[in-house]
Motif scaffolding. Structure first.
Motif, PDB file in Angstrom:
ATOM      1  N   ARG A  69       6.310  74.574  24.978  1.00 23.14           N
ATOM      2  CA  ARG A  69       6.692  73.873  23.768  1.00 23.14           C
ATOM      3  C   ARG A  69       5.443  73.423  23.022  1.00 23.14           C
ATOM      4  NH1 ARG A  69       9.513  67.944  23.493  1.00 23.14           N
ATOM      5  NH2 ARG A  69       9.612  67.766  21.235  1.00 23.14           N
ATOM      6  N   VAL A  70       5.313  73.854  21.788  1.00 24.20           N
ATOM      7  CA  VAL A  70       4.186  73.487  20.937  1.00 24.20           C
ATOM      8  C   VAL A  70       4.682  72.497  19.892  1.00 24.20           C
ATOM      9  CG1 VAL A  70       2.406  74.328  19.349  1.00 24.20           C
ATOM     10  CG2 VAL A  70       3.108  75.728  21.308  1.00 24.20           C
ATOM     11  N   VAL A  71       3.954  71.402  19.730  1.00 20.44           N
ATOM     12  CA  VAL A  71       4.370  70.350  18.805  1.00 20.44           C
ATOM     13  C   VAL A  71       3.284  70.136  17.753  1.00 20.44           C
ATOM     14  CG1 VAL A  71       5.785  69.171  20.513  1.00 20.44           C
ATOM     15  CG2 VAL A  71       3.389  68.531  20.256  1.00 20.44           C
ATOM     16  N   GLN A  72       3.713  69.559  16.637  1.00 22.73           N
ATOM     17  CA  GLN A  72       2.772  69.143  15.598  1.00 22.73           C
ATOM     18  C   GLN A  72       3.014  67.674  15.287  1.00 22.73           C
ATOM     19  OE1 GLN A  72       3.028  70.301  11.307  1.00 22.73           O
ATOM     20  NE2 GLN A  72       1.045  71.237  11.703  1.00 22.73           N
ATOM     21  N   ARG A  73       1.953  66.881  15.326  1.00 24.70           N
ATOM     22  CA  ARG A  73       2.030  65.460  15.030  1.00 24.70           C
ATOM     23  C   ARG A  73       1.163  65.152  13.820  1.00 24.70           C
ATOM     24  NH1 ARG A  73       0.268  62.145  20.121  1.00 24.70           N
ATOM     25  NH2 ARG A  73       0.494  60.487  18.575  1.00 24.70           N
ATOM     26  N   THR A  74       1.563  64.136  13.100  1.00 21.93           N
ATOM     27  CA  THR A  74       0.801  63.702  11.925  1.00 21.93           C
ATOM     28  C   THR A  74       0.005  62.452  12.285  1.00 21.93           C
ATOM     29  OG1 THR A  74       2.465  64.584  10.409  1.00 21.93           O
ATOM     30  CG2 THR A  74       0.952  62.936   9.530  1.00 21.93           C
ATOM     31  N   LEU A  75      -1.303  62.537  12.123  1.00 20.79           N
ATOM     32  CA  LEU A  75      -2.162  61.375  12.338  1.00 20.79           C
ATOM     33  C   LEU A  75      -2.323  60.563  11.059  1.00 20.79           C
ATOM     34  CD1 LEU A  75      -5.056  62.787  14.578  1.00 20.79           C
ATOM     35  CD2 LEU A  75      -3.058  61.475  15.275  1.00 20.79           C
ATOM     36  N   ILE A  76      -2.537  61.246   9.978  1.00 20.94           N
ATOM     37  CA  ILE A  76      -2.705  60.633   8.665  1.00 20.94           C
ATOM     38  C   ILE A  76      -1.836  61.418   7.692  1.00 20.94           C
ATOM     39  CG2 ILE A  76      -4.342  60.092   6.809  1.00 20.94           C
ATOM     40  CD1 ILE A  76      -6.538  59.986   8.924  1.00 20.94           C
ATOM     41  N   PRO A  77      -0.989  60.754   6.881  1.00 15.00           N
ATOM     42  CA  PRO A  77      -0.873  59.317   6.611  1.00 15.00           C
ATOM     43  C   PRO A  77      -0.448  58.512   7.844  1.00 15.00           C
ATOM     44  CG  PRO A  77       0.298  60.603   4.970  1.00 15.00           C
ATOM     45  CD  PRO A  77      -0.053  61.541   6.074  1.00 15.00           C
ATOM     46  N   PHE A  78      -1.032  57.353   7.989  1.00 16.73           N
ATOM     47  CA  PHE A  78      -0.788  56.499   9.137  1.00 16.73           C
ATOM     48  C   PHE A  78       0.524  55.752   8.946  1.00 16.73           C
ATOM     49  CE2 PHE A  78      -1.610  52.920  12.007  1.00 16.73           C
ATOM     50  CZ  PHE A  78      -2.058  53.613  13.127  1.00 16.73           C
ATOM     51  N   ARG A 132      -4.195  64.216   4.517  1.00 16.07           N
ATOM     52  CA  ARG A 132      -3.269  64.504   5.624  1.00 16.07           C
ATOM     53  C   ARG A 132      -4.057  65.098   6.789  1.00 16.07           C
ATOM     54  NH1 ARG A 132       2.157  65.019   6.353  1.00 16.07           N
ATOM     55  NH2 ARG A 132       2.890  66.529   7.906  1.00 16.07           N
ATOM     56  N   VAL A 133      -3.761  64.609   7.996  1.00 14.82           N
ATOM     57  CA  VAL A 133      -4.373  65.122   9.216  1.00 14.82           C
ATOM     58  C   VAL A 133      -3.249  65.383  10.213  1.00 14.82           C
ATOM     59  CG1 VAL A 133      -5.969  64.690  11.116  1.00 14.82           C
ATOM     60  CG2 VAL A 133      -6.504  63.833   8.822  1.00 14.82           C
ATOM     61  N   THR A 134      -3.202  66.603  10.763  1.00 15.05           N
ATOM     62  CA  THR A 134      -2.163  66.957  11.728  1.00 15.05           C
ATOM     63  C   THR A 134      -2.790  67.474  13.020  1.00 15.05           C
ATOM     64  OG1 THR A 134      -1.977  69.205  10.836  1.00 15.05           O
ATOM     65  CG2 THR A 134      -0.496  67.524   9.924  1.00 15.05           C
ATOM     66  N   LEU A 135      -2.028  67.322  14.089  1.00 16.09           N
ATOM     67  CA  LEU A 135      -2.412  67.807  15.414  1.00 16.09           C
ATOM     68  C   LEU A 135      -1.396  68.849  15.878  1.00 16.09           C
ATOM     69  CD1 LEU A 135      -3.370  64.612  17.474  1.00 16.09           C
ATOM     70  CD2 LEU A 135      -4.795  66.636  17.187  1.00 16.09           C
ATOM     71  N   THR A 136      -1.875  69.979  16.397  1.00 12.60           N
ATOM     72  CA  THR A 136      -1.004  70.995  16.969  1.00 12.60           C
ATOM     73  C   THR A 136      -1.482  71.282  18.387  1.00 12.60           C
ATOM     74  OG1 THR A 136      -0.660  71.998  14.789  1.00 12.60           O
ATOM     75  CG2 THR A 136      -0.059  73.313  16.707  1.00 12.60           C
ATOM     76  N   TYR A 137      -0.577  71.164  19.362  1.00 11.50           N
ATOM     77  CA  TYR A 137      -0.955  71.373  20.760  1.00 11.50           C
ATOM     78  C   TYR A 137       0.306  71.611  21.586  1.00 11.50           C
ATOM     79  CZ  TYR A 137       0.377  66.431  21.083  1.00 11.50           C
ATOM     80  OH  TYR A 137       1.055  65.242  21.001  1.00 11.50           O
ATOM     81  N   ALA A 138       0.107  72.035  22.831  1.00 12.45           N
ATOM     82  CA  ALA A 138       1.229  72.302  23.744  1.00 12.45           C
ATOM     83  C   ALA A 138       1.475  71.081  24.611  1.00 12.45           C
ATOM     84  CB  ALA A 138       0.923  73.514  24.611  1.00 12.45           C
ATOM     85  N   LEU A 139       2.741  70.889  24.979  1.00 10.12           N
ATOM     86  CA  LEU A 139       3.130  69.778  25.852  1.00 10.12           C
ATOM     87  C   LEU A 139       3.259  70.269  27.291  1.00 10.12           C
ATOM     88  CD1 LEU A 139       5.863  67.844  23.832  1.00 10.12           C
ATOM     89  CD2 LEU A 139       3.512  67.138  24.281  1.00 10.12           C
TER      90      LEU A 139
END
Length: 288
Positions: A179-188, A165-172
């Motif tokens: 607003r801070v979001v978390q996105r999942t890169l993997i699983p694709f 699992r790979v996740t991204l956390t950053y501000a928009l």
């Protein structure tokens, strides 16, 4: 504050200089944010082209999708957190660090942190062991930064510890509130790509699974580049807001100092008039 008129006048001059610095910082941050937003269209166009190619591969060989991509499994997580490099961004780094560390981190095997100030914010919250890299200083440097983060990511995906699992956390950017979001890169997620059935499959001389793996890697790199560009824009928009607040405070301070200066100057003029009047009266009495 000293009651001397000269000192108040000097402080007014210094405050005017501070106001100029704040205005310059706000202008630079606004220009960088506009530049970052302008570059997002190109990044998204490249990602769309890679996504269309993924859909084409899936159309003629659906079985080429990477095995186990839909299941996160029991492997470790690689968490990528993107923050700010410079200061004067309000509570941006603290909020991102809190959001990233608030989520369950027992299974996080690797932390990849972007931004020197973010590294400090995470260290204050007990995260000492992490790979880190400075945030880009300008939008043109974001693709090179994305390549560095991608290299660090794939190095950890290829090591002995299995990460699923790979996740991204950053501000928009562009939000009235942070607003801070978390996105999942993997699983694709292959389900997001449009698959158009073909009457005749294309002729290829490379195994579809290998083509798809390369395309997935390319698409993930574009996603990472987009997240970095959005985070860069968010950092500069936060700096614009901080400078606007600072300008308001500077203007209030100038108003207070100017009022004090006028009052002190009036007192000084009054004292001079009283002194002159008293001296004239004394001179007249002496003549009498």
């Amino acid at each position: 504050m000293s009651g001397k008129l000269g000192e108040v006048e000097a402080r007014i001059g210094a405050t005017h200089q501070l106001e100029a610095v704040v205005g310059a910082m706000r202008g630079i941050a606004a220009a960088r944010s506009r530049d970052a937003h302008a570059r997002l269209a190109g990044i998204r166009a490249c990602a769309a082209a890679a996504g269309a190619a993924i859909g084409d591969v899936l159309a003629f060989d659906p079985s080429s999708a990477l095995p186990g991509a839909a299941n996160s499994g029991d492997g470790a997580e690689v968490r990528i957190v993107i923050g700010a490099e410079q200061g004067f961004v309000g509570g941006l780094n603290d909020r991102i660090a809190e959001e990233a560390l608030l989520r369950p981190r027992e299974r996080v095997g690797h932390w990849l942190l972007v931004g020197t100030r973010l590294v400090s914010a995470c260290a204050q919250r007990g995260l000492a062991q992490a790979w880190s890299v400075p945030m880009a200083a300008h939008p043109a440097a974001v693709p090179r930064l994305a390549a560095r983060v991608s290299d660090a990511l794939y190095a950890r995906l290829a090591d002995g510890e299995r990460a699923t699992r790979v996740t991204l956390t950053y501000a928009l950017p562009g939000e009235s509130r942070l607003r801070v979001v978390q996105r999942t890169l993997i699983p694709f997620d292959f389900a997001r790509f449009h698959v158009t059935p073909r009457a005749l499959p294309p002729l290829v001389n490379v195994a579809p699974a290998r083509i798809l793996a390369r395309l997935v890697g390319l698409y993930v790199s574009f996603e990472l580049c987009e997240a970095l560009m959005l985070a860069f824009a968010a950092e500069n928009e936060a700096r614009v807001r901080a400078m606007l607040a600072a300008r308001t405070n500077v203007q209030a301070r100038l108003a207070s100092l100017s009022q004090q200066y006028r009052a002190m100057r009036q007192d000084e003029i009054t004292a001079e008039i009283v002194e002159l009047t008293t001296g004239r009266e004394a001179a007249q009495r002496a003549m009498d």
